[in-house]
Design a protein around this motif. Structure first.
Motif, short mmCIF file in Angstrom:
data_model
loop_
_atom_site.label_atom_id
_atom_site.label_comp_id
_atom_site.label_asym_id
_atom_site.label_seq_id
_atom_site.Cartn_x
_atom_site.Cartn_y
_atom_site.Cartn_z
N HIS A 191 -29.46 -39.14 9.38
CA HIS A 191 -30.89 -39.37 9.64
C HIS A 191 -31.35 -40.71 9.05
N GLN A 192 -30.71 -41.16 7.98
CA GLN A 192 -31.07 -42.45 7.40
C GLN A 192 -30.47 -43.63 8.16
N CYS A 193 -29.40 -43.37 8.92
CA CYS A 193 -28.66 -44.46 9.54
C CYS A 193 -28.86 -44.60 11.04
N TYR A 194 -29.26 -43.55 11.70
CA TYR A 194 -29.36 -43.59 13.16
C TYR A 194 -30.75 -43.22 13.63
N SER A 195 -31.10 -43.73 14.80
CA SER A 195 -32.38 -43.34 15.40
C SER A 195 -32.30 -41.87 15.79
N SER A 196 -33.45 -41.26 15.98
CA SER A 196 -33.52 -39.81 16.23
C SER A 196 -32.75 -39.39 17.48
N ASP A 197 -32.52 -40.30 18.42
CA ASP A 197 -31.75 -39.96 19.63
C ASP A 197 -30.33 -39.52 19.28
N PHE A 198 -29.83 -39.97 18.15
CA PHE A 198 -28.45 -39.69 17.78
C PHE A 198 -28.31 -38.62 16.69
N HIS A 199 -29.40 -38.02 16.26
CA HIS A 199 -29.33 -36.99 15.22
C HIS A 199 -28.73 -35.72 15.80
N GLU A 200 -27.57 -35.35 15.29
CA GLU A 200 -26.91 -34.13 15.74
C GLU A 200 -27.25 -32.98 14.79
N PRO A 201 -27.35 -31.78 15.32
CA PRO A 201 -27.62 -30.63 14.44
C PRO A 201 -26.39 -30.31 13.60
N GLU A 202 -26.62 -29.66 12.49
CA GLU A 202 -25.53 -29.28 11.59
C GLU A 202 -24.48 -28.45 12.33
N ALA A 203 -24.90 -27.62 13.28
CA ALA A 203 -23.94 -26.80 14.04
C ALA A 203 -22.96 -27.65 14.83
N ALA A 204 -23.39 -28.80 15.32
CA ALA A 204 -22.48 -29.69 16.05
C ALA A 204 -21.42 -30.25 15.10
N PHE A 205 -21.84 -30.67 13.91
CA PHE A 205 -20.88 -31.15 12.92
C PHE A 205 -19.93 -30.02 12.50
N ALA A 206 -20.46 -28.83 12.30
CA ALA A 206 -19.64 -27.70 11.86
C ALA A 206 -18.55 -27.38 12.89
N SER A 207 -18.90 -27.43 14.15
CA SER A 207 -17.92 -27.15 15.21
C SER A 207 -16.79 -28.17 15.18
N PRO B 77 -8.07 -37.92 27.47
CA PRO B 77 -9.07 -38.13 28.53
C PRO B 77 -9.61 -36.79 29.03
N GLY B 78 -10.91 -36.73 29.18
CA GLY B 78 -11.56 -35.51 29.65
C GLY B 78 -11.87 -34.51 28.55
N HIS B 79 -11.48 -34.79 27.32
CA HIS B 79 -11.73 -33.85 26.21
C HIS B 79 -12.56 -34.47 25.09
N TYR B 80 -13.38 -35.43 25.41
CA TYR B 80 -14.28 -36.01 24.40
C TYR B 80 -15.46 -35.07 24.21
N PRO B 81 -15.94 -34.91 22.97
CA PRO B 81 -17.10 -34.04 22.76
C PRO B 81 -18.38 -34.72 23.24
N ALA B 82 -19.28 -33.93 23.72
CA ALA B 82 -20.59 -34.45 24.10
C ALA B 82 -21.44 -34.61 22.84
N LEU B 83 -22.37 -35.54 22.90
CA LEU B 83 -23.32 -35.72 21.81
C LEU B 83 -24.10 -34.41 21.65
N HIS B 84 -24.25 -33.94 20.44
CA HIS B 84 -24.96 -32.72 20.08
C HIS B 84 -24.20 -31.43 20.40
N ALA B 85 -23.00 -31.53 20.96
CA ALA B 85 -22.24 -30.32 21.34
C ALA B 85 -21.79 -29.55 20.12
N ASP B 86 -21.95 -28.23 20.19
CA ASP B 86 -21.48 -27.38 19.10
C ASP B 86 -20.34 -26.47 19.55
N ASP B 87 -19.67 -26.87 20.65
CA ASP B 87 -18.61 -26.03 21.19
C ASP B 87 -17.36 -26.82 21.57
N TRP B 88 -17.13 -27.96 20.93
CA TRP B 88 -15.97 -28.79 21.28
C TRP B 88 -14.68 -28.08 20.90
#
Length: 189
Positions: free
Chosen positions: A35-51, A81-92
């Motif tokens: 949150h200190q380093c990126y604009s709000s468009d790039f803020h991912e929820p903790e669940a996305a990081f946890a996944s 290729p084809g297996h990159y996680p989406a931004l905000h995804a919590d199911d990668w």
């Protein structure tokens, strides 16, 4: 003072920080740093990081101060290729046969910018890539960071060299985002 082991990053690494694997207990702090380093468009929820951490704990790191408080982090994932996680995804889910290390998200507390912390994190990713036998490291550069990554051996991948899925993923990061790659030399010591 410890030196970087990566030939593209020869400057000293901050001696006041310790690099270690990320833990689930770090995720709240990781979100604070993001949150200190990126604009709000790039803020991912903790669940996305946890996944992502759950699926690839050996390719996620934090740089901690003397009190073990994370001051920077890198979430990177072995992909194909084809297996990159989406931004905000919590199911990668990782692919069966990864070919690339994708540096999904890296952030350094603003007070530590320019002190070699990003170098320390990138060196860990580079070494992981070699140990894992992966062919390259990729990232999506945002917030005007293309020149930084170019100085460190990454090249912008032209849209015509991307598959449709990657072009769509890249578009989700905004019009200024660029997909970048660094080919890894397996002859590196």
């Amino acid at each position: 003072m410890q030196q970087s082991l990566h030939p593209m990053f020869p400057r000293p690494i901050s001696p006041s920080l310790t690099l270690r694997q990320m833990r689930t207990t770090d995720l709240g702090r990781v979100c604070e740093i993001q949150h200190q380093c990126y604009s709000s468009d790039f803020h991912e929820p903790e669940a996305a990081f946890a996944s992502k951490l759950r699926q690839s704990p050996s390719s996620c790191w934090v740089a901690c101060d003397a009190g073990d408080l994370p001051m920077a982090y890198l979430v990177s994932l072995p992909v194909s290729p084809g297996h990159y996680p989406a931004l905000h995804a919590d199911d990668w889910m990782p692919p069966a046969r990864p070919t690339t290390l994708y540096m999904h998200d890296m952030a350094v507390m603003p007070a530590l910018k320019g002190q070699g912390v990003a170098v320390q994190l990138f060196t860990a990713a580079h070494q992981y890539t070699i140990r894992s036998g992966l062919s390259d490291i990729t990232l999506i550069a945002v917030q005007g960071s293309v020149p930084y990554w170019q100085r460190h051996g990454f090249a912008v991948v032209p849209p015509e060299e991307m598959d449709e899925a990657m072009r769509k993923k890249l578009a989700s990061f905004g019009p200024d985002a660029r997909f970048m790659r660094q080919v890894i030399s397996l002859s590196y010591p």
